[in-house]
Design an enzyme around this catalytic site. Structure first.
Site, PDB file in Angstrom:
ATOM      1  N   ARG A 228       0.850  -1.191   0.000  1.00 55.21           N
ATOM      2  CA  ARG A 228       0.000   0.000   0.000  1.00 55.21           C
ATOM      3  C   ARG A 228       0.884   1.239   0.000  1.00 55.21           C
ATOM      4  O   ARG A 228       1.962   1.234   0.606  1.00 55.21           O
ATOM      5  CB  ARG A 228      -0.900   0.032   1.245  1.00 55.21           C
ATOM      6  N   HIS A 276      -0.724   0.387  -9.838  1.00 50.20           N
ATOM      7  CA  HIS A 276      -1.469  -0.528  -8.952  1.00 50.20           C
ATOM      8  C   HIS A 276      -2.052  -1.696  -9.756  1.00 50.20           C
ATOM      9  O   HIS A 276      -3.268  -1.905  -9.791  1.00 50.20           O
ATOM     10  CB  HIS A 276      -2.586   0.225  -8.207  1.00 50.20           C
TER      11      HIS A 276
HETATM   12  P1  NAP Z   1      -1.997 -10.814   4.967  1.00 48.85           P
HETATM   13  O1  NAP Z   1      -2.267 -12.230   4.659  1.00 48.85           O
HETATM   14  O2  NAP Z   1      -2.861 -10.125   5.983  1.00 48.85           O
HETATM   15  O3  NAP Z   1      -0.461 -10.704   5.420  1.00 48.85           O
HETATM   16  C1  NAP Z   1       0.045  -9.560   6.018  1.00 48.85           C
HETATM   17  C2  NAP Z   1       1.440  -9.855   6.555  1.00 48.85           C
HETATM   18  O4  NAP Z   1       1.892  -8.676   7.240  1.00 48.85           O
HETATM   19  C3  NAP Z   1       1.483 -10.998   7.576  1.00 48.85           C
HETATM   20  O5  NAP Z   1       2.626 -11.796   7.380  1.00 48.85           O
HETATM   21  C4  NAP Z   1       1.572 -10.261   8.913  1.00 48.85           C
HETATM   22  O6  NAP Z   1       2.242 -10.983   9.936  1.00 48.85           O
HETATM   23  C5  NAP Z   1       2.394  -9.059   8.516  1.00 48.85           C
HETATM   24  N1  NAP Z   1       2.227  -7.983   9.489  1.00 48.85           N
HETATM   25  C6  NAP Z   1       1.130  -7.225   9.743  1.00 48.85           C
HETATM   26  N2  NAP Z   1       1.378  -6.364  10.737  1.00 48.85           N
HETATM   27  C7  NAP Z   1       2.671  -6.574  11.096  1.00 48.85           C
HETATM   28  C8  NAP Z   1       3.505  -5.982  12.078  1.00 48.85           C
HETATM   29  N3  NAP Z   1       3.068  -5.015  12.888  1.00 48.85           N
HETATM   30  N4  NAP Z   1       4.779  -6.432  12.184  1.00 48.85           N
HETATM   31  C9  NAP Z   1       5.230  -7.428  11.381  1.00 48.85           C
HETATM   32  N5  NAP Z   1       4.477  -8.027  10.432  1.00 48.85           N
HETATM   33  C10 NAP Z   1       3.209  -7.591  10.298  1.00 48.85           C
HETATM   34  O7  NAP Z   1      -2.071  -9.900   3.658  1.00 48.85           O
HETATM   35  P2  NAP Z   1      -1.960 -10.386   2.125  1.00 48.85           P
HETATM   36  O8  NAP Z   1      -3.281 -10.884   1.647  1.00 48.85           O
HETATM   37  O9  NAP Z   1      -0.758 -11.265   2.005  1.00 48.85           O
HETATM   38  O10 NAP Z   1      -1.682  -8.968   1.414  1.00 48.85           O
HETATM   39  C11 NAP Z   1      -0.428  -8.327   1.571  1.00 48.85           C
HETATM   40  C12 NAP Z   1      -0.467  -6.882   1.073  1.00 48.85           C
HETATM   41  O11 NAP Z   1      -0.565  -6.868  -0.354  1.00 48.85           O
HETATM   42  C13 NAP Z   1      -1.615  -6.026   1.587  1.00 48.85           C
HETATM   43  O12 NAP Z   1      -1.126  -4.737   1.954  1.00 48.85           O
HETATM   44  C14 NAP Z   1      -2.510  -5.864   0.382  1.00 48.85           C
HETATM   45  O13 NAP Z   1      -3.266  -4.678   0.458  1.00 48.85           O
HETATM   46  C15 NAP Z   1      -1.485  -5.827  -0.732  1.00 48.85           C
HETATM   47  N6  NAP Z   1      -1.995  -6.149  -2.086  1.00 48.85           N
HETATM   48  C16 NAP Z   1      -1.609  -5.340  -3.134  1.00 48.85           C
HETATM   49  C17 NAP Z   1      -2.039  -5.629  -4.420  1.00 48.85           C
HETATM   50  C18 NAP Z   1      -1.579  -4.821  -5.607  1.00 48.85           C
HETATM   51  O14 NAP Z   1      -2.121  -4.959  -6.712  1.00 48.85           O
HETATM   52  N7  NAP Z   1      -0.574  -3.988  -5.465  1.00 48.85           N
HETATM   53  C19 NAP Z   1      -2.871  -6.751  -4.654  1.00 48.85           C
HETATM   54  C20 NAP Z   1      -3.220  -7.557  -3.571  1.00 48.85           C
HETATM   55  C21 NAP Z   1      -2.773  -7.253  -2.275  1.00 48.85           C
HETATM   56  P3  NAP Z   1       1.631 -12.373  10.522  1.00 48.85           P
HETATM   57  O15 NAP Z   1       1.751 -13.371   9.385  1.00 48.85           O
HETATM   58  O16 NAP Z   1       2.522 -12.704  11.637  1.00 48.85           O
HETATM   59  O17 NAP Z   1       0.209 -12.089  10.889  1.00 48.85           O
END
Ligand code: NAP
Length: 313
Positions: A228, A276
């Site tokens: 993000r 994006h």
């Molecule tokens: P997710 O499954 O919720 O994973 C988030 C990760 O961040 C987890 O490993 C979590 O740790 C870690 N995390 C969160 N808070 C933290 C903290 N305070 N300290 C350390 N680690 C922390 O999310 P996702 O589905 O993989 O998505 C990942 C990102 O990609 C999101 O921001 C989403 O918006 C973005 N995204 C972008 C696009 C694009 O087109 N650019 C498309 C899809 C998604 P834990 O595993 O320990 O909980």
């Protein structure tokens, strides 16, 4: 009387048309925000990406909310989300697969110096060279090892790069060195030659790509942000690039989207910009996710991937 549950689609701009026909074919009554007049009390469910502030709170009979994207920061950042209403985030393998493809592509474009060859071609220069760094010496670090980060880590490891990841909780993935929690963050950053941000955006991770983070990374490191825009302090990135400490960056997400034409990021020689597009939810899959979720709620069940509003992801 129409007994079907009513779904309010709050679509971001022109994108709505991708979902409307498919949703209309489902066993629901579809109301499109901004197109249809509706009584707020008649809405049972909502599907959105970044709803206007206060809107969801005004829907008093809401039974569930579905996110069009994997991230739910657009629902929780204003602090006005109605906490009694389950918020279901979009998790689907197709999204992780698309993201992994994009991240591998960007890692390889940087590692294989593809932009340098593009520039050389434009000048009709034969820039033959031995690559300055071997794959096994190029350490890729992923900030975030969630649904998407873990698959990206695996796919990068398939190409022979040493891979590590940082998350809140420790992970046990055989080919990925896991760093966990704030105490291990600097050790993680110190060994990331290519850093890929795939964190969820919360108050703890906002602005995490900042001057301190860049200073903790090895000289010549490269940054990829596909999570993000709020994760990045843009001025700190530009300073770290201009000082020569970082070698370059690929940015897919921005604090303000679309990125305004006046942004210096567009023309910075060490920054590549994509709009994006790293992983876009397929309309058919999103519609199935929402309709299946509504059916689960209507049966009195709770669908998978309900967000913990306390951790906010
Ligand atoms: P997710 O499954 O919720 O994973 C988030 C990760 O961040 C987890 O490993 C979590 O740790 C870690 N995390 C969160 N808070 C933290 C903290 N305070 N300290 C350390 N680690 C922390 O999310 P996702 O589905 O993989 O998505 C990942 C990102 O990609 C999101 O921001 C989403 O918006 C973005 N995204 C972008 C696009 C694009 O087109 N650019 C498309 C899809 C998604 P834990 O595993 O320990 O909980």
């Amino acid at each position: 009387m129409d007994k079907r549950p009513t779904l309010l689609l709050i679509a971001p701009g022109k994108w709505g048309t991708l979902w409307i026909d498919k949703l209309q074919a489902g066993p629901i009554r579809l109301v499109v925000h901004g197109r249809d007049a509706y009584a707020t009390d008649a809405i049972d469910y909502a599907l959105s990406f970044r709803p206007p502030p206060g809107l969801l709170k005004s829907l008093r009979n809401l039974k569930g909310v579905f996110s069009l994207g994997a991230g739910v920061d657009g629902f929780l950042e204003n602090g006005d989300y109605p906490e009694r209403v389950p918020l279901v985030r979009f998790v689907d393998e197709t999204l992780a697969v698309e993201m992994a493809q994009f991240v591998v592509m960007q890692v390889l474009i940087h590692h294989r110096r593809q932009r340098l060859f593009d520039a050389a071609q434009a000048q009709k220069k034969w820039a033959q060279m031995v690559l300055p760094r071997r794959t096994e010496d190029t350490r890729v670090g992923l900030l975030g090892l969630g649904e998407i980060g873990l698959l990206c880590a695996e796919r990068i490891a398939d190409h022979g790069f040493p891979v590590s990841g940082w998350s809140r909780t420790r992970k046990a993935a055989p080919r990925v060195t896991s760093f966990a929690g704030d105490d291990e963050r600097d050790a993680f950053l110190g060994q990331a030659d290519i850093l890929v941000c795939l964190l969820s955006l919360t108050r703890h991770t906002k602005g995490i790509l900042n001057a301190g983070t860049f200073a903790a990374m090895p000289a010549g490191a490269f940054v990829i942000n596909v999570a993000r825009g709020g994760h990045l302090v843009e001025a700190d990135l530009v300073a770290a690039l201009d000082s020569g400490h970082l070698s370059g960056a690929l940015l897919d997400v921005f604090e303000t989207e679309p990125l305004p034409p006046t942004s210096p990021l567009w023309s910075h020689p060490k920054i590549a910009v994509t709009p994006h597009v790293a992983a876009i939810s397929q309309p058919g899959v999103v519609v199935k996710f929402a309709l299946d979720g509504i059916a689960a709620f209507e049966r009195g069940e709770r669908p998978d991937n309900i967000v913990d509003v306390k951790t906010a992801y």
